[in-house]
Design a protein around this motif. Sequence first.
Motif, mmCIF file in Angstrom:
data_model
loop_
_atom_site.group_PDB
_atom_site.id
_atom_site.type_symbol
_atom_site.label_atom_id
_atom_site.label_comp_id
_atom_site.label_asym_id
_atom_site.label_seq_id
_atom_site.Cartn_x
_atom_site.Cartn_y
_atom_site.Cartn_z
ATOM 1 N N ALA A 98 0.831 -1.208 0.000
ATOM 2 C CA ALA A 98 0.000 0.000 0.000
ATOM 3 C C ALA A 98 0.864 1.257 0.000
ATOM 4 N N GLN A 99 1.958 1.216 0.738
ATOM 5 C CA GLN A 99 2.856 2.370 0.794
ATOM 6 C C GLN A 99 3.503 2.623 -0.568
ATOM 7 N N ALA A 100 3.916 1.548 -1.245
ATOM 8 C CA ALA A 100 4.504 1.703 -2.574
ATOM 9 C C ALA A 100 3.500 2.334 -3.541
ATOM 10 N N ALA A 101 2.252 1.876 -3.471
ATOM 11 C CA ALA A 101 1.213 2.431 -4.347
ATOM 12 C C ALA A 101 0.910 3.879 -4.003
ATOM 13 N N GLU A 102 0.880 4.201 -2.717
ATOM 14 C CA GLU A 102 0.584 5.575 -2.291
ATOM 15 C C GLU A 102 1.616 6.548 -2.840
ATOM 16 N N TRP A 103 2.886 6.159 -2.824
ATOM 17 C CA TRP A 103 3.952 7.054 -3.259
ATOM 18 C C TRP A 103 4.352 6.827 -4.717
ATOM 19 N N GLY A 104 3.835 5.771 -5.340
ATOM 20 C CA GLY A 104 4.165 5.503 -6.730
ATOM 21 C C GLY A 104 5.621 5.150 -6.946
ATOM 22 N N VAL A 105 6.168 4.278 -6.066
ATOM 23 C CA VAL A 105 7.586 3.915 -6.138
ATOM 24 C C VAL A 105 7.736 2.409 -6.331
ATOM 25 N N TRP A 106 8.872 2.031 -6.913
ATOM 26 C CA TRP A 106 9.285 0.636 -6.910
ATOM 27 C C TRP A 106 9.844 0.303 -5.530
ATOM 28 N N PHE A 147 9.431 -22.108 7.626
ATOM 29 C CA PHE A 147 9.074 -20.839 7.009
ATOM 30 C C PHE A 147 9.798 -20.688 5.675
ATOM 31 N N ALA A 148 9.408 -19.667 4.927
ATOM 32 C CA ALA A 148 10.145 -19.229 3.741
ATOM 33 C C ALA A 148 10.789 -17.887 4.041
ATOM 34 N N ASN A 149 12.001 -17.689 3.530
ATOM 35 C CA ASN A 149 12.692 -16.397 3.588
ATOM 36 C C ASN A 149 12.516 -15.788 2.199
ATOM 37 N N ARG A 150 11.503 -14.925 2.044
ATOM 38 C CA ARG A 150 10.991 -14.561 0.718
ATOM 39 C C ARG A 150 11.154 -13.069 0.422
ATOM 40 N N CYS A 151 11.759 -12.786 -0.718
ATOM 41 C CA CYS A 151 11.921 -11.432 -1.233
ATOM 42 C C CYS A 151 10.773 -11.105 -2.176
ATOM 43 N N PHE A 152 10.365 -9.830 -2.195
ATOM 44 C CA PHE A 152 9.288 -9.377 -3.072
ATOM 45 C C PHE A 152 9.717 -8.114 -3.820
ATOM 46 N N MET A 153 9.481 -8.087 -5.131
ATOM 47 C CA MET A 153 9.608 -6.848 -5.888
ATOM 48 C C MET A 153 8.201 -6.308 -6.127
ATOM 49 N N ILE A 154 7.981 -5.055 -5.713
ATOM 50 C CA ILE A 154 6.671 -4.410 -5.778
ATOM 51 C C ILE A 154 6.746 -3.249 -6.764
ATOM 52 N N ASP A 155 5.747 -3.146 -7.651
ATOM 53 C CA ASP A 155 5.766 -2.055 -8.624
ATOM 54 C C ASP A 155 5.044 -0.820 -8.072
ATOM 55 N N PRO A 156 5.057 0.306 -8.803
ATOM 56 C CA PRO A 156 4.469 1.552 -8.274
ATOM 57 C C PRO A 156 2.955 1.520 -8.099
ATOM 58 N N LYS A 157 2.302 0.460 -8.556
ATOM 59 C CA LYS A 157 0.873 0.287 -8.286
ATOM 60 C C LYS A 157 0.624 -0.625 -7.090
ATOM 61 N N GLY A 158 1.703 -1.079 -6.469
ATOM 62 C CA GLY A 158 1.575 -1.948 -5.307
ATOM 63 C C GLY A 158 1.429 -3.419 -5.646
ATOM 64 N N GLN A 159 1.654 -3.774 -6.912
ATOM 65 C CA GLN A 159 1.517 -5.166 -7.329
ATOM 66 C C GLN A 159 2.838 -5.926 -7.154
ATOM 67 N N ILE A 160 2.738 -7.198 -6.818
ATOM 68 C CA ILE A 160 3.921 -8.051 -6.712
ATOM 69 C C ILE A 160 4.308 -8.490 -8.122
ATOM 70 N N VAL A 161 5.517 -8.127 -8.558
ATOM 71 C CA VAL A 161 5.956 -8.516 -9.900
ATOM 72 C C VAL A 161 6.940 -9.684 -9.858
ATOM 73 N N ALA A 162 7.518 -9.971 -8.683
ATOM 74 C CA ALA A 162 8.421 -11.123 -8.566
ATOM 75 C C ALA A 162 8.538 -11.520 -7.101
ATOM 76 N N ARG A 163 8.722 -12.825 -6.890
ATOM 77 C CA ARG A 163 8.997 -13.394 -5.573
ATOM 78 C C ARG A 163 10.232 -14.269 -5.691
ATOM 79 N N TYR A 164 11.044 -14.262 -4.645
ATOM 80 C CA TYR A 164 12.222 -15.132 -4.634
ATOM 81 C C TYR A 164 12.406 -15.692 -3.236
ATOM 82 N N ASP A 165 12.496 -17.016 -3.134
ATOM 83 C CA ASP A 165 12.788 -17.668 -1.859
ATOM 84 C C ASP A 165 14.274 -17.980 -1.787
#
Length: 276
Positions: free
Chosen positions: A70-78, A95-113
Motif C-alpha cells: 500500500a505504501q509503494a502504491a501511495e507514493w508511486g515507487v518501486w 518458514f520461507a525467507n521470501r523477497c518481493f519486488m513491488i511495482d508503483p501500483k503496489g503489485q507483486i511482480v516477482a517473488r524469490y525464496d
Amino acid sequence: MKTALLQITSSDDPAANLQMVRAMMAEAAEQGAQFILTPEVTNCVSNSTTRQREVLQHEEDDTTLAGLRAQAAEWGVWLLIGSLGIKTHDADGRFANRCFMIDPKGQIVARYDKIHMFDVQVTETETFRESANYRPGNKAVIAETEFGKVGLTICYDIRFPHLHAALAQAGARILTVPAAFSPVTGAAHWEALLRARAIETGCWVLAPAQTGTHPKTRGKTRHTHGHSMVVAPWGEVLIDAGTDPGIHFFELNDSSVSEARRRVPSLTHVRAFDGP
C-alpha cells in the motif's frame, strides 16, 4: 533513477517494524527516491522459533506485505522488500525467507525464496542453522522492471558466484543482496564478496542490510553487521552505510553496466569445459 537503501534494526515485533519502515519509505519518497530497498527479514529478526511461530504469517495474510504494498502504491515507487519471514503450508512447518519486488501500483511482480541456507558455526559461541526453521528455495528469479532486469538474491547467497553469474547471463543488470549478515563474517568478507560479484558480472550490486543489536521479546539477542553497500559495475564502493540506521541515496544508471561490460566483456567469454 534516484534510489534509496534503508538500513534498519528490526525487532521481533512485525507491527513496530512496519511502522518504522513505512516512515522511512515516506521520507525517502519525499526526497525523490523512485526505487527503495529494505533488508532481509524486514518484518522480524528473531532467534526464537516460538516467537516466530507467534508473529509470522502466511503470505496471503501478512500485514507487513500488505502495508508495504500500500505504501509503494501511495507514493508511486518501486520497492524491493529484501525479505520477509513467511509461514508456509509445508508439512514440516518451516518458514520461507521470501523477497518481493513491488511495482508503483503496489503489485507483486516477482517473488524469490532464498536458496542457500546459513548453516554455519561462526565461532565457538555463535552457531546458525537457518535450515532448521526455513526451507530453501529452488529457483533463481529475475524481476522485470521499467529500469531493467533485476536479479534477486538474499544474504548468504552472496557466497555462491554461479547464482549471480546465471542471473547476469540471463539478462540481469542489477543484483540485489538484502542481508542480515553476522558481524564476524561481515567484518571479514562482506565488502569483498559484494565487490567480487559486481566485478564478475558487470552488474550494479545493491545490498541493504540489517544493523546493530535487535530488540527481542524472547530468545538470544541477535547482532548484525550493517554496512549496507552500493557497488558499481566496475567494482567501486559508492556507499558504505556504516552501522547506524538510516536512508542512503544514490543515482542508479544503466550506462555504467554497459561501460563495465564493454571494457571487460567476460560474460561473452564463458566456455564449457570438461572435468575436473
